[in-house]
Scaffold this active site. Structure first.
Site, PDB file in Angstrom:
ATOM      1  N   GLU A  69      -3.183   2.938  14.920  1.00 46.89           N
ATOM      2  CA  GLU A  69      -2.626   4.229  14.498  1.00 46.89           C
ATOM      3  C   GLU A  69      -1.459   4.587  15.421  1.00 46.89           C
ATOM      4  OE1 GLU A  69      -1.370   7.470  12.985  1.00 46.89           O
ATOM      5  OE2 GLU A  69      -3.033   6.461  11.956  1.00 46.89           O
ATOM      6  N   ASP A  96       2.740   0.936  16.522  1.00 46.15           N
ATOM      7  CA  ASP A  96       3.185   0.709  15.153  1.00 46.15           C
ATOM      8  C   ASP A  96       2.568  -0.599  14.655  1.00 46.15           C
ATOM      9  OD1 ASP A  96       4.709   0.062  12.799  1.00 46.15           O
ATOM     10  OD2 ASP A  96       6.307   1.375  13.527  1.00 46.15           O
ATOM     11  N   ASP A 118       1.168   5.361   2.589  1.00 46.97           N
ATOM     12  CA  ASP A 118       2.256   6.058   1.908  1.00 46.97           C
ATOM     13  C   ASP A 118       2.753   5.209   0.736  1.00 46.97           C
ATOM     14  OD1 ASP A 118       4.722   7.281   1.186  1.00 46.97           O
ATOM     15  OD2 ASP A 118       4.937   8.080   3.211  1.00 46.97           O
ATOM     16  N   ASP A 154      -5.015   6.306  -3.980  1.00 48.20           N
ATOM     17  CA  ASP A 154      -5.161   7.233  -5.106  1.00 48.20           C
ATOM     18  C   ASP A 154      -3.943   7.164  -6.013  1.00 48.20           C
ATOM     19  OD1 ASP A 154      -3.595   8.446  -2.944  1.00 48.20           O
ATOM     20  OD2 ASP A 154      -3.474  10.167  -4.294  1.00 48.20           O
ATOM     21  N   THR A 191     -13.017   7.513   3.340  1.00 50.20           N
ATOM     22  CA  THR A 191     -12.051   8.010   4.317  1.00 50.20           C
ATOM     23  C   THR A 191     -11.849   9.516   4.121  1.00 50.20           C
ATOM     24  OG1 THR A 191     -10.019   7.839   3.011  1.00 50.20           O
ATOM     25  CG2 THR A 191     -10.844   5.802   4.001  1.00 50.20           C
ATOM     26  N   TYR A 193      -8.980  11.079   3.431  1.00 48.52           N
ATOM     27  CA  TYR A 193      -8.156  11.279   2.244  1.00 48.52           C
ATOM     28  C   TYR A 193      -8.936  11.000   0.967  1.00 48.52           C
ATOM     29  CZ  TYR A 193      -3.725  11.849   4.760  1.00 48.52           C
ATOM     30  OH  TYR A 193      -2.714  12.316   5.540  1.00 48.52           O
ATOM     31  N   GLU A 194      -9.750   9.986   1.006  1.00 42.34           N
ATOM     32  CA  GLU A 194     -10.538   9.611  -0.169  1.00 42.34           C
ATOM     33  C   GLU A 194     -11.455  10.751  -0.608  1.00 42.34           C
ATOM     34  OE1 GLU A 194     -13.684   6.043  -1.440  1.00 42.34           O
ATOM     35  OE2 GLU A 194     -12.588   5.970   0.466  1.00 42.34           O
TER      36      GLU A 194
END
Length: 213
Positions: A69, A96, A118, A154, A191, A193-194
Site C-alpha cells: 500500500e 508503490d 481504480d 465492481d 474487502t 469497498y466490497e
C-alpha cells in the site's frame, strides 16, 4: 480515494519495522526468512486499510501474506489491525506496487490479489489500469507457474477489459463470477469497498487468472 493525512503515521510505521518492512528489496527471493518459515506466499496489491489481507491471514494461518500500500495514512490502519488482533503471518510494504519485481523474485509468489483497483475508464488512461499488459508482465514474472491472480471489481467495464487482457496475455481464466455475492462463494473474504458496494446493490465481479505452466 481521498486520504486523510495522519502526520503521526510514519513514526508508527517506523516503530513497527518487524511488520512494515523498510527494505523490501533486500528480501527479493528470501521472503521465507522474513516469516521464519517456508509457506505459500500471498501478495495483495493495494491493501488499503487491511481488512482483506488480515482476514485472509486469519483464515489461512499457516500461509504467509504481504500487503502493498502506497499511502502511509492508509497502511497504518492495516498495521493497527495486525497489532490489535495479534496476527503474525502478515507483513506490509509501504511503497508503490510498480516495484513488484524488485520486491519479489521470479516464481516466488503463489497468489496475487487485485481488489477494487481504480478502473481508469478513459481510453487515454489505459496504461494506468492494473490489468494492462505491462502490469501483467510483472505479475507473470513473480507468480509461480500455475500461480493465481485473483481479481475483484465492481466496475463492469474494467472487468470486461481485464478478462480480455488476461486472455491475450496467456493467463487461463477460471471461476468467473458476474455476481459474486449472489453466487455465495464460500471462501470469499470481503474487502471494505466490497461491503460498501454490495450494500448498495451493486454487482461484484470476480475471476481467477492462472499463470501459464
Amino acid at each position: 480515494m481521498r486520504v486523510r493525512h495522519k502526520p503521526w503515521a510514519k513514526g508508527k510505521l517506523d516503530l513497527h519495522s518487524d511488520i512494515v518492512i523498510q527494505s523490501a528489496r533486500d528480501y527479493n527471493g528470501e521472503w521465507h526468512e522474513v516469516f521464519h518459515k517456508e509457506a505459500p506466499l500471498h501478495v495483495e496489491i493495494g491493501s488499503g486499510k487491511g481488512r482483506f489481507i488480515t482476514g485472509m491471514a486469519k483464515k489461512y494461518p499457516n500461509d504467509n501474506f504481504v500487503g502493498i500500500e502506497l499511502h502511509e495514512s492508509v497502511i497504518v490502519t492495516a498495521l493497527d489491525k495486525c497489532l490489535e488482533e495479534g496476527i503474525e503471518n502478515v507483513r506490509l510494504i509501504n511503497e508503490d506496487a510498480r516495484g513488484l519485481t524488485e520486491f519479489f523474485a521470479e516464481d516466488e509468489v503463489d497468489a496475487l490479489y487485485l481488489n477494487f483497483c481504480d478502473p481508469w475508464p478513459k481510453n487515454r488512461h489505459e496504461k494506468r489500469r492494473l490489468t494492462y499488459s505491462a502490469f501483467l508482465a510483472q505479475y507473470e514474472y513473480v507468480l509461480k507457474k500455475g500461480g493465481v491472480l485473483n481479481f475483484k471489481t465492481d466496475n463492469q467495464g474494467l472487468f470486461e477489459y481485464s478478462l480480455e487482457s488476461f486472455s491475450k496475455y496467456g493467463f487461463t481464466l477460471q471461476n468467473i463470477s458476474l455476481d459474486l455475492h449472489r453466487a455465495r462463494l464460500k471462501d470469499n473474504v470481503v474487502t471494505e469497498y466490497e461491503e460498501k458496494f454490495s450494500e448498495k446493490g451493486q454487482r461484484i465481479y470476480r475471476c481467477e487468472a492462472i499463470a501459464s505452466e
